[in-house]
Design a protein around this motif. Structure first.
Motif, PDB file in Angstrom:
ATOM      1  N   GLU A 154       2.964 -16.563 -56.013  1.00 19.83           N
ATOM      2  CA  GLU A 154       3.988 -17.271 -56.787  1.00 19.83           C
ATOM      3  C   GLU A 154       5.218 -16.397 -57.005  1.00 19.83           C
ATOM      4  OE1 GLU A 154       1.864 -18.514 -60.269  1.00 19.83           O
ATOM      5  OE2 GLU A 154       0.957 -20.224 -59.241  1.00 19.83           O
ATOM      6  N   SER A 155       4.992 -15.120 -57.241  1.00 20.78           N
ATOM      7  CA  SER A 155       6.105 -14.191 -57.416  1.00 20.78           C
ATOM      8  C   SER A 155       6.911 -14.066 -56.128  1.00 20.78           C
ATOM      9  CB  SER A 155       5.573 -12.824 -57.849  1.00 20.78           C
ATOM     10  OG  SER A 155       6.620 -11.911 -57.986  1.00 20.78           O
ATOM     11  N   LEU A 156       6.220 -13.937 -55.000  1.00 18.82           N
ATOM     12  CA  LEU A 156       6.903 -13.844 -53.705  1.00 18.82           C
ATOM     13  C   LEU A 156       7.673 -15.117 -53.382  1.00 18.82           C
ATOM     14  CD1 LEU A 156       4.141 -12.118 -51.556  1.00 18.82           C
ATOM     15  CD2 LEU A 156       6.284 -11.097 -52.337  1.00 18.82           C
ATOM     16  N   ALA A 157       7.156 -16.268 -53.830  1.00 18.18           N
ATOM     17  CA  ALA A 157       7.755 -17.566 -53.517  1.00 18.18           C
ATOM     18  C   ALA A 157       8.793 -17.984 -54.548  1.00 18.18           C
ATOM     19  CB  ALA A 157       6.667 -18.624 -53.393  1.00 18.18           C
ATOM     20  N   GLY A 158       9.343 -17.056 -55.281  1.00 17.28           N
ATOM     21  CA  GLY A 158      10.419 -17.362 -56.202  1.00 17.28           C
ATOM     22  C   GLY A 158       9.986 -18.111 -57.444  1.00 17.28           C
TER      23      GLY A 158
END
Length: 126
Positions: A47-51
Motif C-alpha cells: 500500500e505504501s509503494l502504491a501511493g
C-alpha cells in the motif's frame, strides 16, 4: 526530461509484454515478490509503494504498475479481462470480488493475475 521519457517508454514496453503473458514462453520479466506469514505487514508495504491505495490481502499474483501523473487514475485488469478504469475507493472491493469469482480451493494460491495500474502525482514510474 528525455531520460524520463525513454525510461517510461521502456516500462510501457515491459507492461505490454507482461499483458501478452510471455512468461508462458519462458521469458521472465522484472518482478518483486512479497511472501510471508499472515499479518506480517506485506500489505502495508504494498500500500505504501502504491501511493496509499488500500489493498485486500490476496492469494494471487498482484501486479502493481506505478506511473507519475498529475491527475489520479486507477485501472484494474483481472485475468484476461482488459484494463478498466476504477475509482480509488472501489479498488479493494473490486479485487475482493474478483478473488471470490476466481475458482480456487480455500487457502490455495491462485495463478490468475490481477494487474493494478496506479497513476498519481509524485509516484515513481515503475
Amino acid at each position: 526530461m528525455a531520460t524520463d521519457d525513454h525510461n517510461l517508454s521502456i516500462l510501457e514496453a515491459v507492461d505490454s509484454l507482461r499483458r501478452l503473458n510471455i512468461r508462458k514462453e519462458g521469458i521472465t520479466l522484472p518482478n518483486i515478490v512479497f511472501i510471508g506469514d499472515d499479518s506480517s505487514d506485506k500489505n502495508t508495504v504494498l500500500e505504501s509503494l502504491a501511493g496509499g491505495v488500500t489493498l485486500p490481502a490476496v492469494k494471487l499474483p498482484l501486479i502493481i504498475i506505478l506511473r507519475d501523473n498529475s491527475e489520479p487514475e486507477f485501472h484494474l485488469e483481472i485475468a484476461t479481462n482488459p484494463l478498466k478504469k476504477v475509482e480509488e475507493t472501489k479498488i479493494y472491493e473490486t479485487i475482493e470480488t474478483a478473488m471470490a469469482d476466481i475458482e480456487r480451493k480455500p487457502g490455495a494460491i491462485s495463478e490468475v493475475p490481477v494487474t493494478l495500474v496506479v497513476k498519481k502525482d509524485g509516484l515513481p514510474n515503475h
